[in-house]
Design an enzyme around this catalytic site. Structure first.
Site, PDB file in Angstrom:
ATOM      1  N   GLU A  68       4.900   5.360  14.492  1.00  0.00           N
ATOM      2  CA  GLU A  68       5.391   5.822  13.186  1.00  0.00           C
ATOM      3  C   GLU A  68       5.967   7.231  13.294  1.00  0.00           C
ATOM      4  O   GLU A  68       5.632   7.980  14.215  1.00  0.00           O
ATOM      5  CB  GLU A  68       4.231   5.894  12.177  1.00  0.00           C
ATOM      6  CG  GLU A  68       3.582   4.569  11.870  1.00  0.00           C
ATOM      7  CD  GLU A  68       4.150   3.918  10.622  1.00  0.00           C
ATOM      8  OE1 GLU A  68       5.277   4.232  10.189  1.00  0.00           O
ATOM      9  OE2 GLU A  68       3.434   3.063  10.067  1.00  0.00           O
ATOM     10  N   LYS A 116      -1.324  -0.093   3.235  1.00  0.00           N
ATOM     11  CA  LYS A 116      -0.945   1.224   2.696  1.00  0.00           C
ATOM     12  C   LYS A 116      -2.158   1.794   1.965  1.00  0.00           C
ATOM     13  O   LYS A 116      -2.255   1.734   0.736  1.00  0.00           O
ATOM     14  CB  LYS A 116       0.270   1.076   1.780  1.00  0.00           C
ATOM     15  CG  LYS A 116       1.035   2.374   1.617  1.00  0.00           C
ATOM     16  CD  LYS A 116       2.455   2.120   1.161  1.00  0.00           C
ATOM     17  CE  LYS A 116       3.150   3.374   0.696  1.00  0.00           C
ATOM     18  NZ  LYS A 116       3.339   4.380   1.742  1.00  0.00           N
ATOM     19  N   ARG A 138       3.186  -6.311  -0.542  1.00  0.00           N
ATOM     20  CA  ARG A 138       2.472  -5.445   0.417  1.00  0.00           C
ATOM     21  C   ARG A 138       1.177  -4.917  -0.206  1.00  0.00           C
ATOM     22  O   ARG A 138       0.150  -4.811   0.461  1.00  0.00           O
ATOM     23  CB  ARG A 138       3.373  -4.297   0.871  1.00  0.00           C
ATOM     24  CG  ARG A 138       2.743  -3.494   2.007  1.00  0.00           C
ATOM     25  CD  ARG A 138       3.715  -2.531   2.642  1.00  0.00           C
ATOM     26  NE  ARG A 138       4.193  -1.540   1.696  1.00  0.00           N
ATOM     27  CZ  ARG A 138       5.212  -0.719   1.916  1.00  0.00           C
ATOM     28  NH1 ARG A 138       5.880  -0.779   3.059  1.00  0.00           N
ATOM     29  NH2 ARG A 138       5.581   0.163   1.004  1.00  0.00           N
TER      30      ARG A 138
HETATM   31  N1  PLP Z   1       5.263   4.187   7.334  1.00  0.00           N
HETATM   32  C1  PLP Z   1       4.392   4.864   6.561  1.00  0.00           C
HETATM   33  C2  PLP Z   1       3.136   5.373   7.177  1.00  0.00           C
HETATM   34  C3  PLP Z   1       4.685   5.075   5.205  1.00  0.00           C
HETATM   35  O1  PLP Z   1       3.853   5.762   4.434  1.00  0.00           O
HETATM   36  C4  PLP Z   1       5.888   4.569   4.669  1.00  0.00           C
HETATM   37  C5  PLP Z   1       6.199   4.737   3.258  1.00  0.00           C
HETATM   38  O2  PLP Z   1       6.054   3.856   2.458  1.00  0.00           O
HETATM   39  C6  PLP Z   1       6.757   3.868   5.509  1.00  0.00           C
HETATM   40  C7  PLP Z   1       6.412   3.700   6.833  1.00  0.00           C
HETATM   41  C8  PLP Z   1       8.029   3.302   4.984  1.00  0.00           C
HETATM   42  O3  PLP Z   1       7.804   2.148   4.243  1.00  0.00           O
HETATM   43  P1  PLP Z   1       8.810   1.708   3.085  1.00  0.00           P
HETATM   44  O4  PLP Z   1      10.142   1.581   3.709  1.00  0.00           O
HETATM   45  O5  PLP Z   1       8.285   0.407   2.616  1.00  0.00           O
HETATM   46  O6  PLP Z   1       8.754   2.772   2.063  1.00  0.00           O
HETATM   47  C1  COI Z   2       6.998   6.266   0.751  1.00  0.00           C
HETATM   48  O1  COI Z   2       8.027   6.375   1.394  1.00  0.00           O
HETATM   49  O2  COI Z   2       6.919   5.621  -0.297  1.00  0.00           O
HETATM   50  C2  COI Z   2       5.775   6.880   1.212  1.00  0.00           C
HETATM   51  O3  COI Z   2       4.735   6.311   1.014  1.00  0.00           O
HETATM   52  C3  COI Z   2       5.794   8.218   1.728  1.00  0.00           C
HETATM   53  C4  COI Z   2       4.760   9.012   1.007  1.00  0.00           C
HETATM   54  C5  COI Z   2       3.424   8.905   1.626  1.00  0.00           C
HETATM   55  C6  COI Z   2       5.179  10.373   0.668  1.00  0.00           C
END
Ligand code: PLP
Ligand code: COI
Length: 339
Positions: free
Chosen positions: A219, A183, A81
């Site tokens: 989201e 991200k 990612r």
């Molecule tokens: N959506 C956003 C905007 C996030 O910052 C995160 C955190 O990483 C997620 C979703 C969840 O992604 P992940 O499950 O890869 O941590």
């Molecule tokens: C994560 O779950 O890793 C996120 O990025 C959330 C964070 C912005 C606090």
């Protein structure tokens, strides 16, 4: 020896741990990364990360298992990612092997900061990549820094596995063809004000609708949304402006393969919440955080009472967390041991 921390009551805050990894990109290649005790950076005032948001980051966790070994959960997915974020922002990619090796080095050097098995605490890793070096025009930076630091953490949303309430925001975190799926810091800068409005009204965070029509859920703050329909389907939104959550894709797999549920990635209209018996937020930081209710304009839609958590949400949580802590067999390649 674990640090002397009240592991069971940890929230999600910065803690200066002992070591962080740092590597520099210059003249077309990455330096050999190294660990340092210095938690500050010295960078040019012209760094693109400071002016034009040329930066991206990741989040993943290290888990202490019953046998005292240490697990990383799907770090290759975080590496991939981050590579996609780099492509979107014209930054040099960190190869997957280098990314995972850096994670392992940071975890190993800070292993006393991982909560003991059973405490619920984990070690949150924050990899980030920033454009640095002398620059003033709107161009990609001449140099880059890739670093990973870590902090011991507990629940991200107060309450953890207790349902909390969310409010639909009038604002967008990303544009329809913008950077929502990457991200990158800009999405989070855009979320600070709507997040504050939600917190000021005592909601855990805000829910963003799709930026094109403002009719579909995208989201839940810094987490993805999922719902369990009254006929037991696991549904999660699909959109080009949502961050592709590694937790969400893991739950899609577990819901189907381990719980035998039908799973759907599709549209979730904000005026059709009545189809759900359960709803939740999922992410690395959020893990699975049940949603008690959603405020949308003048309507407050209740999924659960203050303390109750849905049956399917509970099963998904136990499966996911059981795999992460090494108590339940993981699908192939989901767990990387730190040795
Ligand atoms: N959506 C956003 C905007 C996030 O910052 C995160 C955190 O990483 C997620 C979703 C969840 O992604 P992940 O499950 O890869 O941590
Ligand atoms: C994560 O779950 O890793 C996120 O990025 C959330 C964070 C912005 C606090």
């Amino acid at each position: 020896m674990s640090k002397n921390i009240d592991w069971k009551n940890l929230g999600f805050s910065y803690v200066k741990t002992d070591y962080r990894y740092i590597a520099y990109w210059k003249d077309g290649k990455w330096s050999d990364g190294e660990l340092t005790q210095d938690n500050t950076l010295r960078i040019s005032e012209g760094s693109t990360a400071l002016h034009y948001g040329q930066q991206c980051f990741e989040g993943l966790k290290a888990y202490r298992c019953k046998d005292n070994s240490i697990n990383l959960f799907r770090p290759d997915e975080n590496a991939k990612r981050m590579q996609r974020s780099c492509q979107r922002l014209l930054m040099p990619e960190v190869p997957t092997e280098m990314f995972i090796d850096a994670c392992k080095q940071v975890v190993k050097a800070n292993q006393d900061w991982i909560g003991p098995y059973g405490s619920g605490a984990t070690l949150y890793l924050r990899p980030y990549l920033i454009g640095v070096g002398d620059n003033i025009g709107v161009h990609p930076a001449p140099e880059y820094i890739f670093s990973i630091f870590c902090c011991p953490v507990g629940a991200y949303f107060k309450g953890g596995m207790k349902p909390t309430n969310f409010i639909v925001s009038e604002y967008d975190r990303a544009a329809p063809q913008g950077t929502g799926a990457a991200k990158v810091g800009g999405n989070y800068a855009a979320s600070l004000y709507p997040g504050k409005l939600a917190h000021d009204k005592n909601f855990s965070d805000c829910i963003y609708l799709d930026p094109q029509t403002h009719t579909k859920i995208e989201e839940v703050g810094a987490a993805n949304f999922f719902g369990i329909t009254k006929d037991n389907k696991f549904i999660t939104p699909k959109s080009p402006s949502i961050l592709p959550s590694i937790t969400k894709y893991s739950l899609l797999y577990l819901a189907k393969e381990r719980l035998g549920l039908e799973t759907i990635e599709g549209d979730i209209y904000i005026n059709q919440l009545a189809q759900f018996k359960e709803a939740g937020a999922c992410g690395t930081a959020a893990v699975i955080s049940p949603i008690g209710g959603i405020q949308y304009k003048d309507n407050f839609h209740v999924f659960y009472s203050e303390t109750e958590v849905g049956e399917v949400t509970k099963k998904l949580y136990n499966e996911l967390v059981g795999i992460q802590f090494g108590d339940i067999p993981a699908p192939e390649n989901w767990i990387v041991k730190v040795e």
